[in-house]
Design a protein around this motif. Sequence first.
Motif, PDB file in Angstrom:
ATOM      1  N   GLY A 386       0.824  -1.207   0.000  1.00 62.41           N
ATOM      2  CA  GLY A 386       0.000   0.000   0.000  1.00 62.41           C
ATOM      3  C   GLY A 386       0.851   1.246   0.000  1.00 62.41           C
ATOM      4  N   LYS A 387       0.358   2.296   0.660  1.00 65.18           N
ATOM      5  CA  LYS A 387       1.062   3.586   0.628  1.00 65.18           C
ATOM      6  C   LYS A 387       2.324   3.541   1.475  1.00 65.18           C
ATOM      7  CE  LYS A 387      -2.871   6.621  -0.293  1.00 65.18           C
ATOM      8  NZ  LYS A 387      -3.665   7.757   0.198  1.00 65.18           N
ATOM      9  N   ARG A 388       3.367   4.161   0.949  1.00 64.99           N
ATOM     10  CA  ARG A 388       4.637   4.236   1.670  1.00 64.99           C
ATOM     11  C   ARG A 388       4.969   5.675   1.978  1.00 64.99           C
ATOM     12  NH1 ARG A 388       9.302   1.313  -1.515  1.00 64.99           N
ATOM     13  NH2 ARG A 388      10.522   2.412   0.070  1.00 64.99           N
ATOM     14  N   ARG A 389       5.464   5.882   3.206  1.00 65.89           N
ATOM     15  CA  ARG A 389       6.008   7.210   3.513  1.00 65.89           C
ATOM     16  C   ARG A 389       7.409   7.309   2.915  1.00 65.89           C
ATOM     17  NH1 ARG A 389       4.881   7.354   9.960  1.00 65.89           N
ATOM     18  NH2 ARG A 389       2.686   6.758   9.930  1.00 65.89           N
ATOM     19  N   ARG A 390       7.950   8.511   2.913  1.00 68.96           N
ATOM     20  CA  ARG A 390       9.218   8.761   2.229  1.00 68.96           C
ATOM     21  C   ARG A 390      10.357   7.901   2.786  1.00 68.96           C
ATOM     22  NH1 ARG A 390      13.219  12.930   2.224  1.00 68.96           N
ATOM     23  NH2 ARG A 390      12.347  13.749   4.149  1.00 68.96           N
ATOM     24  N   ASP A 391      10.424   7.753   4.112  1.00 66.94           N
ATOM     25  CA  ASP A 391      11.539   7.025   4.720  1.00 66.94           C
ATOM     26  C   ASP A 391      11.220   5.557   5.001  1.00 66.94           C
ATOM     27  OD1 ASP A 391      13.145   9.248   4.695  1.00 66.94           O
ATOM     28  OD2 ASP A 391      12.470   9.949   6.666  1.00 66.94           O
ATOM     29  N   ASP A 392      10.036   5.106   4.617  1.00 62.23           N
ATOM     30  CA  ASP A 392       9.668   3.710   4.869  1.00 62.23           C
ATOM     31  C   ASP A 392      10.513   2.756   4.042  1.00 62.23           C
ATOM     32  OD1 ASP A 392       7.832   4.596   6.605  1.00 62.23           O
ATOM     33  OD2 ASP A 392       6.058   3.908   5.524  1.00 62.23           O
ATOM     34  N   ILE A 393      10.702   1.560   4.592  1.00 62.12           N
ATOM     35  CA  ILE A 393      11.447   0.525   3.878  1.00 62.12           C
ATOM     36  C   ILE A 393      10.501  -0.612   3.540  1.00 62.12           C
ATOM     37  CG2 ILE A 393      13.270  -1.205   4.128  1.00 62.12           C
ATOM     38  CD1 ILE A 393      14.717   0.796   5.906  1.00 62.12           C
ATOM     39  N   SER A 394      10.526  -1.043   2.303  1.00 64.85           N
ATOM     40  CA  SER A 394       9.669  -2.150   1.881  1.00 64.85           C
ATOM     41  C   SER A 394      10.196  -3.452   2.469  1.00 64.85           C
ATOM     42  CB  SER A 394       9.639  -2.240   0.353  1.00 64.85           C
ATOM     43  OG  SER A 394       9.140  -3.493  -0.047  1.00 64.85           O
ATOM     44  N   VAL A 395       9.278  -4.335   2.853  1.00 69.36           N
ATOM     45  CA  VAL A 395       9.677  -5.618   3.426  1.00 69.36           C
ATOM     46  C   VAL A 395      10.481  -6.438   2.417  1.00 69.36           C
ATOM     47  CG1 VAL A 395       7.548  -6.838   2.769  1.00 69.36           C
ATOM     48  CG2 VAL A 395       8.842  -7.602   4.769  1.00 69.36           C
ATOM     49  N   ASP A 396      10.268  -6.176   1.133  1.00 72.31           N
ATOM     50  CA  ASP A 396      10.990  -6.930   0.098  1.00 72.31           C
ATOM     51  C   ASP A 396      12.428  -6.455  -0.073  1.00 72.31           C
ATOM     52  OD1 ASP A 396       8.823  -8.602  -0.665  1.00 72.31           O
ATOM     53  OD2 ASP A 396       7.908  -6.873  -1.664  1.00 72.31           O
ATOM     54  N   SER A 397      12.750  -5.290   0.453  1.00 72.94           N
ATOM     55  CA  SER A 397      14.118  -4.773   0.283  1.00 72.94           C
ATOM     56  C   SER A 397      14.960  -4.933   1.543  1.00 72.94           C
ATOM     57  CB  SER A 397      14.077  -3.303  -0.135  1.00 72.94           C
ATOM     58  OG  SER A 397      13.450  -2.533   0.869  1.00 72.94           O
ATOM     59  N   LEU A 398      14.458  -5.656   2.550  1.00 73.06           N
ATOM     60  CA  LEU A 398      15.233  -5.895   3.767  1.00 73.06           C
ATOM     61  C   LEU A 398      16.434  -6.785   3.461  1.00 73.06           C
ATOM     62  CD1 LEU A 398      12.383  -6.630   6.356  1.00 73.06           C
ATOM     63  CD2 LEU A 398      13.753  -4.553   6.192  1.00 73.06           C
ATOM     64  N   ASP A 399      17.564  -6.483   4.080  1.00 70.05           N
ATOM     65  CA  ASP A 399      18.779  -7.271   3.894  1.00 70.05           C
ATOM     66  C   ASP A 399      18.878  -8.286   5.041  1.00 70.05           C
ATOM     67  OD1 ASP A 399      21.296  -8.331   3.590  1.00 70.05           O
ATOM     68  OD2 ASP A 399      22.282  -6.414   3.198  1.00 70.05           O
ATOM     69  N   PHE A 400      18.675  -9.566   4.714  1.00 67.19           N
ATOM     70  CA  PHE A 400      18.660 -10.602   5.748  1.00 67.19           C
ATOM     71  C   PHE A 400      20.067 -11.065   6.136  1.00 67.19           C
ATOM     72  CE2 PHE A 400      14.406 -10.953   3.850  1.00 67.19           C
ATOM     73  CZ  PHE A 400      13.647 -10.792   5.005  1.00 67.19           C
ATOM     74  N   THR A 401      21.091 -10.558   5.442  1.00 69.83           N
ATOM     75  CA  THR A 401      22.461 -10.874   5.861  1.00 69.83           C
ATOM     76  C   THR A 401      22.914  -9.928   6.968  1.00 69.83           C
ATOM     77  OG1 THR A 401      23.455  -9.423   4.199  1.00 69.83           O
ATOM     78  CG2 THR A 401      23.029 -11.717   3.551  1.00 69.83           C
ATOM     79  N   LYS A 402      22.228  -8.798   7.101  1.00 62.66           N
ATOM     80  CA  LYS A 402      22.532  -7.853   8.178  1.00 62.66           C
ATOM     81  C   LYS A 402      21.549  -8.100   9.307  1.00 62.66           C
ATOM     82  CE  LYS A 402      24.373  -4.207   5.184  1.00 62.66           C
ATOM     83  NZ  LYS A 402      24.158  -2.842   4.674  1.00 62.66           N
ATOM     84  N   LYS A 403      22.023  -8.756  10.351  1.00 60.80           N
ATOM     85  CA  LYS A 403      21.120  -9.133  11.439  1.00 60.80           C
ATOM     86  C   LYS A 403      21.747  -8.781  12.779  1.00 60.80           C
ATOM     87  CE  LYS A 403      21.600 -13.219   9.461  1.00 60.80           C
ATOM     88  NZ  LYS A 403      21.446 -14.636   9.108  1.00 60.80           N
ATOM     89  N   ILE A 404      20.905  -8.320  13.697  1.00 57.29           N
ATOM     90  CA  ILE A 404      21.390  -7.986  15.042  1.00 57.29           C
ATOM     91  C   ILE A 404      20.917  -9.088  15.980  1.00 57.29           C
ATOM     92  CG2 ILE A 404      21.159  -6.378  16.967  1.00 57.29           C
ATOM     93  CD1 ILE A 404      21.212  -4.140  14.880  1.00 57.29           C
ATOM     94  N   LEU A 405      21.829 -10.020  16.267  1.00 52.49           N
ATOM     95  CA  LEU A 405      21.500 -11.152  17.129  1.00 52.49           C
ATOM     96  C   LEU A 405      21.858 -10.865  18.585  1.00 52.49           C
ATOM     97  CD1 LEU A 405      22.922 -14.055  14.894  1.00 52.49           C
ATOM     98  CD2 LEU A 405      20.589 -13.171  14.953  1.00 52.49           C
ATOM     99  N   HIS A 406      22.913 -10.068  18.808  1.00 57.16           N
ATOM    100  CA  HIS A 406      23.451  -9.906  20.168  1.00 57.16           C
ATOM    101  C   HIS A 406      23.340  -8.457  20.628  1.00 57.16           C
ATOM    102  CE1 HIS A 406      25.009 -13.856  19.253  1.00 57.16           C
ATOM    103  NE2 HIS A 406      25.626 -13.354  18.195  1.00 57.16           N
TER     104      HIS A 406
END
Length: 436
Positions: A386-406
């Motif tokens: 749906g509608k995106r704000r200017r600074d919103d990030i799409s769920v499809d563009s998330l980088d799953f190699t960058k993860k905060i586990l600790h």
Amino acid sequence: MKQEDCLRPEVGADIISTVEFNHTGELLATGDKGGRVVIFQREPESKTAPHSQGEYDVYSTFQSHEPEFDYLKSLEIEEKINKIKWLPQQNAAHSLLSTNDKTIKLWKITERDKRPEGYNLKDEEGKLKDLSTVTSLQVPVLKPMDLMVEVSPRRIFANGHTYHINSISVNSDCETYMSADDLRINLWHLAITDRSFNIVDIKPANMEDLTEVITASEFHPHHCNLFVYSSSKGSLRLCDMRAAALCDKHSKLFEEPEDPSNRSFFSEIISSVSDVKFSHSGRYMLTRDYLTVKVWDLNMEARPIETYQVHDYLRSKLCSLYENDCIFDKFECAWNGSDSVIMTGAYNNFFRMFDRNTKRDVTLEASRESSKPRAVLKPRRVCVGGKRRRDDISVDSLDFTKKILHTAWHPAENIIAIAATNNLYIFQDKANSDMH
């Protein structure tokens, strides 16, 4: 919140695998995949700006574990530091436990800023003098020298685990600690290295009957007889060591009944508890599974009293997350000092905070691109469609190699440490402002 520091070069062995503040918050230890431990110390407040918080600088670095090989099982034992736990300080020295998959080590960290001079029987290089040349006696004196931090191994606790160690926890009696692997939990005395007591054993007689494994465990912060362990089936078992020597029969079982309408192929995987933490008060437990963090009251076993969605937008992506193994990622969680705010990590270098009183939550990002020293962090938002704000990030563009586990939270102040792959970020709350 503003960023205070960003450290560590980008090398595979430098991927941070654990982060832990000591009991005062003055020291912060990190362990990495290369078996190294780096300790940061908080600098004292400057006299010119007495209200400014001291920054964390490198205090000491040492190699805790080396790679080994088990010749009997033909298995490599990697040097990666799985967990670090500080011991309560008893004297001027600091002590910490570090563990890889098999071996736990007790380290002592001491400072030296004086050296003795004026020996009668030794020269300046430490060699023995010819006694015939000694004609007078002098009193040795201590002279100031540059500060030296010495780290020495005090104990090595080996051969206690057949399976990989996933957690260690120091008891409130300051004499014992426990270590947990997939199927067993052992109780150790800090002064005895050659034996431990097995207090939980869930290994079935036939390994084909195995249905769950231990994922994390922790001692109660105030009652030395109580501990909890979590399982891959999403349950928590509170055990009392006063009841029996072997705590296979739990005192309390905390388990949330599953909603049949949400049942899917991934249900059991995403319900596995990756971390459990007692609150500082000892009244509550915080658990993290793949999609949520939950707060449990020790007096209510039937269901959690609070459930927070960390990244519910990933529910529709579970199939691809299963294929790339991300669904098995083990995220940790943390309480703030007053147990009013909880924190946990997510993907795309995002981390989440939930205020238990106001029920407000925020998504923040720890990355070099978006954070410069002393910059104020801006809340981030992930949009599903749906509608995106200017600074919103799409769920499809998330980088799953960058993860905060600790992640780790200072025991008394609003200072947090975030391990983003091979970078350590330390953020602190702006002076005289709310957490969000």
